[in-house]
Design a protein around this motif. Structure first.
Motif, PDB file in Angstrom:
ATOM      1  N   ILE A 120       0.869  -1.186   0.000  1.00 19.75           N
ATOM      2  CA  ILE A 120       0.000   0.000   0.000  1.00 19.75           C
ATOM      3  C   ILE A 120       0.903   1.231   0.000  1.00 19.75           C
ATOM      4  O   ILE A 120       1.526   1.553   1.011  1.00 19.75           O
ATOM      5  N   GLY A 121       1.026   1.887  -1.149  1.00 18.01           N
ATOM      6  CA  GLY A 121       1.926   3.041  -1.297  1.00 18.01           C
ATOM      7  C   GLY A 121       3.240   2.617  -1.904  1.00 18.01           C
ATOM      8  O   GLY A 121       4.045   1.959  -1.256  1.00 18.01           O
ATOM      9  N   SER A 122       3.480   2.985  -3.181  1.00 18.91           N
ATOM     10  CA  SER A 122       4.585   2.354  -3.908  1.00 18.91           C
ATOM     11  C   SER A 122       5.643   3.324  -4.449  1.00 18.91           C
ATOM     12  O   SER A 122       6.735   2.899  -4.836  1.00 18.91           O
ATOM     13  N   LEU A 123       5.323   4.618  -4.539  1.00 24.59           N
ATOM     14  CA  LEU A 123       6.241   5.701  -4.952  1.00 24.59           C
ATOM     15  C   LEU A 123       6.835   5.483  -6.357  1.00 24.59           C
ATOM     16  O   LEU A 123       6.222   5.867  -7.334  1.00 24.59           O
ATOM     17  N   ALA A 124       8.041   4.900  -6.433  1.00 24.03           N
ATOM     18  CA  ALA A 124       8.660   4.645  -7.745  1.00 24.03           C
ATOM     19  C   ALA A 124       8.960   3.160  -7.909  1.00 24.03           C
ATOM     20  O   ALA A 124       9.663   2.763  -8.838  1.00 24.03           O
ATOM     21  N   GLY A 125       8.483   2.343  -6.981  1.00 21.07           N
ATOM     22  CA  GLY A 125       8.614   0.892  -7.123  1.00 21.07           C
ATOM     23  C   GLY A 125       9.772   0.262  -6.369  1.00 21.07           C
ATOM     24  O   GLY A 125       9.978  -0.954  -6.439  1.00 21.07           O
ATOM     25  N   TYR A 126      10.527   1.071  -5.605  1.00 18.65           N
ATOM     26  CA  TYR A 126      11.734   0.542  -4.957  1.00 18.65           C
ATOM     27  C   TYR A 126      11.418  -0.594  -3.977  1.00 18.65           C
ATOM     28  O   TYR A 126      11.947  -1.708  -4.107  1.00 18.65           O
ATOM     29  N   SER A 127      10.534  -0.346  -3.015  1.00 20.37           N
ATOM     30  CA  SER A 127      10.211  -1.406  -2.037  1.00 20.37           C
ATOM     31  C   SER A 127       9.532  -2.587  -2.731  1.00 20.37           C
ATOM     32  O   SER A 127       9.731  -3.747  -2.356  1.00 20.37           O
TER      33      SER A 127
END
Ligand code: SAH
Ligand code: DHB
Ligand code: MG
Length: 237
Positions: free
Chosen positions: A76-83
């Motif tokens: 839930i919440g991904s920003l640019a996909g790093y995690s």
């Protein structure tokens, strides 16, 4: 030299030692490959804030996903996909990561980061407000691991949903649950972005269906994960 100056020097030395330890652990246990590095560069280029988790936190997520044999992961919440890249790489063949992200602009970057990191086939980005998307996931539950890292005010609601969408043995992780200690104590004038994680911690630490711990992690300032395991129905912590 005054006492204050001595204290500051000692604190600076301690901070430096901690940073060196973090860097050494990262190099030894959690080095970034091109795919992970690309995601950070892509986010920066698009003007996104660099608020992704640290490599050590990424490796910890991967370890937890592996420990619970995760085949289905929800972010839930991904920003640019790093995690998401760290998580997707813990999946076995046929496994699936679903990432919820409110920003269509971020979603485009996430999809391209995922495919450049070689995990495009096992990932799916759903665009919308997490609280609107979560009810639609009931038919796809249970998820083996759920990672919460979106807006902070509704954190306790995200925990409710995570519990609904999980099974005994599932692992629930939430970022930003320490906030230099502010997310661990009541205070007057607490802002919504701290009140959410505090509420989350109160629930995670006291709900008999969960076994939980908050884990401080230093990355210049101290924040960290709260990690919970969903207990079997007959067992209470
Ligand atoms: N997990 C990421 C960092 C996430 S930053 C990483 O470590 O790499 C927080 C993200 O949550 C941002 O991309 C933001 O757009 C998204 N977000 C904020 N509010 C949201 C909401 N209500 N629903 C879904 N996503 C949200
Ligand atoms: C912010 C959000 C995060 O998830 C994080 O890890 C750090 C900062 C923020 O909104 O500022
Ligand atoms: Mg975060």
């Amino acid at each position: 030299m005054t006492n204050d100056n001595v204290d500051i020097t000692i604190l600076q030395q301690q901070a430096k030692v901690r940073q060196e330890i973090e860097a050494a652990i990262t190099q030894m246990f959690a080095p970034e490959d091109k795919g992970l590095h690309n995601a950070i560069v892509a986010g920066k280029k698009a003007g996104l804030p660099a608020i992704q988790i640290s490599p050590i936190e990424g490796k910890l997520l991967q370890l937890l996903a592996t420990a619970c044999n995760a085949r289905k992961i929800l972010e839930i919440g991904s920003l640019a996909g790093y995690s998401g890249i760290w998580l997707a790489r813990a999946l076995p063949a046929g496994g699936r990561l679903i990432s919820l992200e409110i920003s269509p602009k971020h979603a485009e970057i996430i999809r391209s980061s995922f495919s450049r990191a070689g995990v495009g086939d096992r990932t799916e980005v759903r665009v919308g407000k997490a609280l609107d998307l979560l009810p639609h996931l009931i038919s796809e539950a249970p998820f083996d691991l759920i990672f919460i890292d979106a807006d902070k005010a509704p954190y306790a609601q995200y925990l409710d949903w995570a519990m609904q969408l999980s099974r005994p043995g599932s692992i629930i992780v939430a970022d930003n649950c320490i906030r230099e200690g502010r997310a661990l104590r009541e205070a007057e004038n607490i802002d919504a972005d701290t009140a959410g994680p505090l509420q989350y911690n109160k629930r995670a630490s006291s709900d008999p269906r969960l076994m939980s711990i908050a884990l401080p992690i230093d990355t210049g300032s101290t924040d960290g994960f709260t990690i919970s395991v969903v207990l079997p129905e007959h067992r209470e912590s």
